[in-house]
Design an enzyme around this catalytic site. Structure first.
Site, PDB file in Angstrom:
ATOM      1  N   GLU A 179       0.635  -1.074   0.024  1.00 26.26           N
ATOM      2  CA  GLU A 179       0.158  -0.028   0.038  1.00 26.26           C
ATOM      3  C   GLU A 179       0.642   1.225   0.103  1.00 26.26           C
ATOM      4  O   GLU A 179       0.384   2.225  -0.496  1.00 26.26           O
ATOM      5  CB  GLU A 179      -1.097  -0.016   1.207  1.00 26.26           C
ATOM      6  CG  GLU A 179      -1.938  -1.121   1.209  1.00 26.26           C
ATOM      7  CD  GLU A 179      -2.994  -0.619   0.049  1.00 26.26           C
ATOM      8  OE1 GLU A 179      -3.294   0.394  -0.255  1.00 26.26           O
ATOM      9  OE2 GLU A 179      -3.487  -1.978  -0.746  1.00 26.26           O
ATOM     10  N   SER A 457     -56.962 -22.103  26.599  1.00 24.18           N
ATOM     11  CA  SER A 457     -56.841 -22.979  28.009  1.00 24.18           C
ATOM     12  C   SER A 457     -55.717 -22.950  28.680  1.00 24.18           C
ATOM     13  O   SER A 457     -55.683 -23.590  29.655  1.00 24.18           O
ATOM     14  CB  SER A 457     -57.127 -24.577  27.475  1.00 24.18           C
ATOM     15  OG  SER A 457     -58.301 -24.571  26.752  1.00 24.18           O
TER      16      SER A 457
END
Lengths: 773, 146
Positions: A179, A457
């Site tokens: 780089e 229920s």
């Protein structure tokens, strides 16, 4: 006298001077501005670190019931490859029924655990030996907890900070060779590189025009537009950055900033996280080849994605290696070996911000009560949760499979059926799994937490509990009238409940009314007891939501989320000890300093006797009642207790139940509230059964309270019988509440048998005393 | 796993109808299984850590170690009792009392253990200013301990 031209020249000079002065002034203002920005932002810059969230650590000990493949799965999920990597941590190797594990070091809530080697042997689905490398027996070992996501900054940036000293030299060499070769000598920009870049814009040279410093400035301070003005600002800021900070500070920040691609919606930043994400290791253990691959990705993480474009990534890596060989100091041997290496990326499935978004929502909600949202998204907190990935997997796959099957069988059309699952540890209240819908990776609507649906229920146990708390009035045998029933109350329309089978069943024993889930008998019982009293018990069971004080609430015209149902059933499953459901155990700072614990807390909400009776009745639901179908999934010896729930027109199907070690709640239905035409037993129960079967549950064995006695009952007459009565049942009663009158089938012979029984009991308790239990 | 189920069902079959079943710390792993002894090592190790932590004043760590142990053996009354002791030291008197009572719920016929739990409950009540409740708890401890 000045000539006209002289005057003109003078004026021009003067203007030029002013202009130059003005320009210089503007430039210095700009410089000062940029300088202050560079300094304040760079200095004050702390990377926003997401809160990191972990599953429970798997704790290995001899006797732990866990199949070997499940431990291997856990290790693979941790990113441990199943090949020995001598000298490194973070792998495992299998030889027959034994695993060798090289555990990585990990900082737990209560301190660091160093890296260690262990050998684990399995047999019959359990751990039979646990030793260290030297063969010494280990009592207990925690595996690293699985990271299951984070609470991210707004842009979902994720990173793991590293120090420059931790990054291998070879990585730095490769980076600089590729780089920015002049990095250590330039002053922020590299004129030669700039010129080269300008001249050869079109050519595919390795090196771009930007130095590492410029790249950092670009990522840090600037927007990605490409204008000359921006380029100049970048240049100036780079120079300023170099003036204030030394190379190692700049490099370290760069290493933590660089972008290494995307994991679904999560952005991978920094070499620390990249090493973990792509190679499943800490940055210091990166090899040259791995380092080169990552360096190669800097130029274009999507373009050189090693998963999607392995060939392209490999070529790029080799180019980086060549540059490093040319400009760095690696030997020819190192170069050749790295070139010959495979890509070596882990096969880890993509995770995104979390593989378990529904559970994370629960964690996030709990955290928000105690922490600032901004801190959660930036302080790098570590949150240790209760999620058990094994249980979560079982819950997800059972729900997905069953829903797909129902859709296919019934062809209901789009959108398909939905569902939710909650699994907890009944003793501690820890949430082990939470599924918010069939698209388990979807971060949206969370039915386990946010969907409140009529429970049908599922509320009935509260009614029976209320009744059984009065042993002088109600036992499991008390006849309840299941004949026609109308409830009139002022201010509300008449209420005339009907049974699921549209029939009436006359007088039925209380336990049968619950087992068969008879609505009429239950409504009569509930109104006899008083709606307010029953609802008070629902609250004591742990439901905090305000409930409508209407009689119809008794039969489940009450909306609850699956999580709320789990809280209610937790209190039943633990014998009356309410424990708030928890998803978090501990929170630490990024460095591991403990901040907070969420401790186990219990409170006795009900006396043990009615809870024991209720649980026995709920075991009957599974043995002979509406949840009989469970026998297709689990052996009857597990003695599971549970309750089915189905609402009007079968819009909602529920099953809630528990074994000795787990409580699960399943809901199935449509989001738009269409009739699903599936009962709790037909839809929710199979999901529950399939999930639990995959987890090899422990049998439900209740601690019998002192004041409970077991009495043989003749089922024909409901009177005190004996073992020799046809179909005799042994039922629990609070002492003194069992029938006194004897059935005719319990004759003289039986009296003798009972005497023997009593002797055996005495002998048993004598032995217990002798051996301390 | 299957083994455990079979054994427990056999045990259950002897005493009672399967399902409505036995007295106490139920479903012990079969004695022949290699598990039972070493499982105690894990528990014993955590208990030891907890005691050391508590002695050194690291009460949160002591509680955490006991909670880890309880995840392995949730029905072990000694672990619940030790946790009650830590909660007492932490000044969490309501929890101390609850957790001691939880220990009692698993204590079965171990009267010494139960008496000790009642003494802890008495201590917790004293600390909360409930002298009468404390006396009642001590009486119970006395009665059981005899």
């Amino acid at each position: 006298m000045l000539s006209r031209t002289q005057i003109l020249r003078y004026l021009r000079l003067r203007y030029l001077g002013w202009a130059a002065l003005g320009l210089a002034f503007a430039a210095s203002v700009l410089t000062l501005y940029l300088d202050s920005r560079v300094r304040s932002e760079f200095e004050g810059r702390r990377f926003a670190l997401p809160a990191r969230i972990y599953a429970r650590p798997l704790e290995l000990h001899v006797g732990l019931r866990i199949p070997q493949p499940d431990v291997e799965q856990e290790l693979r999920d941790l990113g441990y490859p199943d090949v020995a990597r001598e000298g490194e941590a973070g792998w495992f190797a299998r030889s027959g029924n034994e695993l060798e594990i090289a555990l990585r070091a990990f900082v737990f809530w209560d301190g660091p655990q160093p890296a260690k080697r262990l050998r684990v042997a399995f047999e019959g689905g359990a751990v039979t030996a646990l030793r260290d490398a030297g063969g010494a027996e280990l009592p207990l070992v925690r595996l690293e907890p699985l990271p299951i996501g984070g609470i991210y900054p707004a842009n979902n940036e994720d990173r793991v900070l590293v120090r420059l000293a931790e990054v291998p030299q070879q990585f730095v060499q490769a980076l600089i060779a590729t780089e920015d070769r002049q990095f250590y000598s330039h002053k922020g920009f590299d004129p030669r590189a700039l010129a080269r870049a300008a001249l050869s814009l079109a050519s595919d040279k390795v090196q771009g025009g930007s130095t590492i410093t410029q790249q950092l400035v670009k990522n840090f301070f600037l927007t990605p537009e490409r204008t000359l003005q921006r380029k100049l600002t970048e240049l100036m800021m780079a120079v300023l950055l170099e003036l204030h900070y030394d190379k190692s500070e700049i490099l370290e920040t760069y290493l933590n900033e660089i972008y290494f691609g995307q994991d679904r919606d999560r952005a991978i930043h920094g070499v620390g996280l990249a090493a973990q994400f792509y190679f499943g290791k800490e940055v210091q253990h990166l090899t040259l080849a791995e380092a080169a691959l990552l360096v190669g990705m800097v130029k274009g993480p999507a373009y050189y994605d090693p998963y999607r474009h392995p060939q392209r990534a490999l070529e790029r890596r080799n180019l980086v290696l060549r540059e490093t060989r040319e400009h760095g100091s690696i030997t020819l041997e190192q170069y050749a070996a790295a070139r010959a290496a495979e890509l070596g990326v882990t096969r880890k499935p993509a995770m995104g911000t979390s593989p378990y978004p529904a559970f994370l929502r629960l964690v996030h909600r709990q955290m928000r009560r105690d922490y600032d949202e901004a801190d959660l998204r930036s302080e790098g907190l570590r949150i240790f949760t209760t999620l058990d990935p094994r249980v979560q997997r079982a819950a997800e796959s059972a729900l997905i499979r069953r829903l797909a099957q129902f859709d296919k069988e019934r062809r209901f059309g789009e959108p398909g059926l939905e569902g939710a699952v909650v699994v907890t540890d009944p003793q501690s209240g820890e949430v082990q799994a939470l599924v918010g819908g069939r698209d388990v990776r979807y971060r949206g609507y969370n039915r386990a937490i946010d969907a409140a649906r009529p429970v049908g229920s599922l509320l009935k146990p509260a009614i029976y509990l209320t009744a059984l708390s009065e042993p002088s009035r109600y036992t499991l045998l008390t006849p309840i009238d299941d004949g026609p029933f109308v409830w009139k109350s002022r201010g509300a329309p008449d209420w005339e409940p009907s049974n699921y089978d549209k029939k009436f069943h006359g007088a039925v024993p209380l336990r049968v009314a619950l087992a068969q889930s008879y609505n009429v008998a239950t409504a009569r019982l509930g109104t006899e007891l008083g709606v307010e009293r029953v609802l008070a018990n629902v609250r004591r069971l742990g439901v905090e939501r305000e409930l409508q004080p209407f009689a119809s609430a008794l039969l489940g015209a009450t909306d609850l989320s699956p999580l709320e149902v789990a809280q209610m059933y937790q209190t039943i499953a633990s014998g009356g000890w309410r424990a708030p459901l928890r998803s978090i155990r501990e929170v630490t700072t990024q460095e591991g300093r403990p901040l907070q614990r969420y401790p186990l807390a219990v409170e006795q909400a009900f006396a043990p006797e009615p809870m024991y009776l209720l649980t026995a009745a709920m075991q009957d639901v599974v043995r002979e009642g509406t949840a009989q179908g469970l026998k297709n999934f689990l052996p009857p010896e597990l003695a599971v207790a549970g309750k089915t729930g189905t609402t009007d027109e079968q819009r909602d199907a529920w099953f809630a139940g528990f074994t000795g070690d787990r409580l699960g709640v399943v809901w199935i239905g449509y989001d738009d509230n269409r009739a699903a035409r599936l009962s709790g037993a037909a839809a929710a129960l199979p999901v529950w059964g399939e999930m639990m079967a995959a987890l090899a549950p422990e049998p439900l064995a209740l601690a019998k309270p002192d004041r409970i006695e077991l009495v043989w009952i003749d089922p024909q007459t409901g009177l005190r019988g004996s073992m020799s009565c046809a179909g005799a049942l042994e039922l629990p009663f609070v002492q003194g509440s069992a029938p006194e009158e004897r059935a005719t089938c319990s004759g003289a012979l039986d009296a003798a048998v009972e005497a023997v029984d009593a002797t055996v009991e005495r002998a048993k308790s004598w032995l217990e005393r002798l051996f301390g239990k | 796993m299957k083994y455990v189920i079979i054994v427990s069902s056999v045990l259950a079959g002897c005493a009672t109808v399967p399902g409505l079943e036995p007295d106490l710390p139920p479903v012990q792993p079969p004695e022949t299984a290699p598990a039972s002894r070493s499982e105690n090592i894990a528990i014993a190790g955590l208990m030891e850590n907890a005691r050391a932590d508590a002695a050194a004043g690291r009460l949160a760590n002591a509680a955490a170690a006991l909670e880890r142990a309880l995840r392995i053996e949730p029905r072990n009354p000694r672990l619940w009792q030790e946790l009650a002791r830590v909660r007492l030291k932490q000044g969490q008197y309501a929890q101390a009392e609850s957790v001691a009572a939880r220990s009692n719920s698993w204590a079965g016929s171990d009267n010494a253990l139960r008496a000790e739990n009642w003494r802890l409950i008495a201590e917790a009540r004293t600390a909360r200013g409930d002298a009468e409740g404390a006396r009642a708890a001590l009486d119970t401890a006395e009665r059981i301990g005899r």
